[in-house]
Design a protein around this motif. Structure first.
Motif, PDB file in Angstrom:
ATOM      1  N   SER A 120     -29.702 -67.376   8.073  1.00 34.06           N
ATOM      2  CA  SER A 120     -30.772 -67.468   7.302  1.00 34.06           C
ATOM      3  C   SER A 120     -32.258 -67.817   7.498  1.00 34.06           C
ATOM      4  N   THR A 123     -34.615 -63.001   5.585  1.00 31.71           N
ATOM      5  CA  THR A 123     -33.803 -62.287   4.636  1.00 31.71           C
ATOM      6  C   THR A 123     -33.770 -61.131   4.881  1.00 31.71           C
ATOM      7  N   PRO A 124     -32.444 -60.290   4.315  1.00 32.72           N
ATOM      8  CA  PRO A 124     -32.617 -58.758   4.544  1.00 32.72           C
ATOM      9  C   PRO A 124     -33.807 -57.867   4.271  1.00 32.72           C
ATOM     10  N   GLN A 125     -34.275 -58.444   3.279  1.00 35.61           N
ATOM     11  CA  GLN A 125     -35.682 -57.840   2.734  1.00 35.61           C
ATOM     12  C   GLN A 125     -36.644 -58.121   3.837  1.00 35.61           C
ATOM     13  N   THR A 153     -26.966 -53.957   7.763  1.00 34.79           N
ATOM     14  CA  THR A 153     -27.275 -55.165   6.969  1.00 34.79           C
ATOM     15  C   THR A 153     -26.805 -54.999   5.487  1.00 34.79           C
ATOM     16  N   HIS A 157     -24.617 -57.810   3.926  1.00 35.79           N
ATOM     17  CA  HIS A 157     -25.413 -58.452   2.875  1.00 35.79           C
ATOM     18  C   HIS A 157     -25.177 -58.231   1.613  1.00 35.79           C
ATOM     19  N   ASP A 160     -27.900 -55.937  -3.255  1.00 35.25           N
ATOM     20  CA  ASP A 160     -28.912 -56.885  -4.085  1.00 35.25           C
ATOM     21  C   ASP A 160     -29.865 -57.803  -3.141  1.00 35.25           C
ATOM     22  N   GLU A 161     -29.444 -57.768  -1.906  1.00 35.21           N
ATOM     23  CA  GLU A 161     -30.358 -58.551  -1.370  1.00 35.21           C
ATOM     24  C   GLU A 161     -31.619 -57.680  -0.801  1.00 35.21           C
ATOM     25  N   MET A 162     -31.879 -56.495  -1.096  1.00 36.26           N
ATOM     26  CA  MET A 162     -32.878 -55.485  -0.774  1.00 36.26           C
ATOM     27  C   MET A 162     -33.370 -54.785  -1.857  1.00 36.26           C
TER      28      MET A 162
END
Length: 242
Positions: A120, A123-125, A153, A157, A160-162
């Motif tokens: 953490s 973030t993936p974004q 990724t 992950h 919804d993380e990107m």
């Protein structure tokens, strides 16, 4: 090199040695040290320690580069969230190594980036934002590996993380890349993306993006196969009714 350092502070002055043989020895010692959970990673200035590892990533010796990447992975793993302030320093040199000619180097660069997301620290974004230039980089290997990392990724992950819609035009463009491997990887990436987001991607590709007809037909066929086999993620299935 006289005696093995007993702590991180002891290693610090050795990191900047320019003698390759010494550098390789130091690398092995640091990795052995960091690999032992009983050894403390406390030191006077961990930022300075990391700063001194960064040049390893652009060293002419592949093993030095790989050791440098591995040291960063260990540090991220052991420091956890405390590694976050140093991500901005290491991120670009690490992404650059995704385009390396050596498989082992590319693999270790992937591991650094996956580790900082796992802990953490990024973030993936945020990673996706930093990866954007790689999709249009002149180095075909970097373009290919950026796609591979995006897929990994996504699988680790979730979609919804990107904000994936922003990157789709770049991937569509890579479907017509001069490199066959990049074209193939772009096709696989979009197929994998469909597993995660479902019909929204099909609609977007048909309406918003200029996908070459033959590629579009191939993609739609792959999408149909995934859908028929029930191999979609829950998020993708929930989007089908939209």
């Amino acid at each position: 090199m006289s005696g093995n350092p007993r702590d991180m502070d002891g290693f610090l002055p050795l990191l900047s040695t320019t003698d390759i043989k010494n550098k390789l020895s130091v690398g092995d010692l640091v990795l052995n040290y960091l690999g032992d959970p009983d050894k403390s990673i406390e030191c006077q200035d961990i930022g300075l320690f990391i700063d001194n590892v960064i040049p390893w990533l652009s060293n002419g010796n592949p093993k030095v580069v790989q050791n440098g990447l591995e040291i960063l992975t260990y540090l991220a793993d052991r420091m956890g969230h405390d590694f976050k302030p140093y991500v901005s320093t290491i991120i670009q040199p690490t992404i650059d190594r995704l385009g390396d000619s050596k498989d082992a180097t590319r693999e270790k660069a992937h591991l650094v980036l996956l580790k900082i997301m796992e802990k953490s620290c990024m973030t993936p974004q945020q990673l996706l934002d930093r990866l954007r230039p790689a999709f249009t980089h002149k180095n075909a290997k970097l373009r290919e590996e950026a796609l591979v990392l995006l897929t990994t990724t996504l699988n680790e992950h979730g979609a919804d993380e990107m904000a994936l819609s922003g990157i789709i035009p770049s991937i569509v463009k890579l479907l017509s890349d001069p490199s066959e491997k990049v074209r193939e990887t772009a096709l696989n990436t979009l197929t994998d993306m469909y597993r995660h987001v479902g019909e929204r991607l099909r609609v977007d590709l048909q309406r918003k993006h200029n996908v070459p007809q033959a590629k579009l037909m191939l993609l739609l066929k792959k999408f149909d196969q995934l859908k028929a086999s029930g191999d979609l993620m829950p998020l993708a299935m929930s989007s089908d009714g939209e």
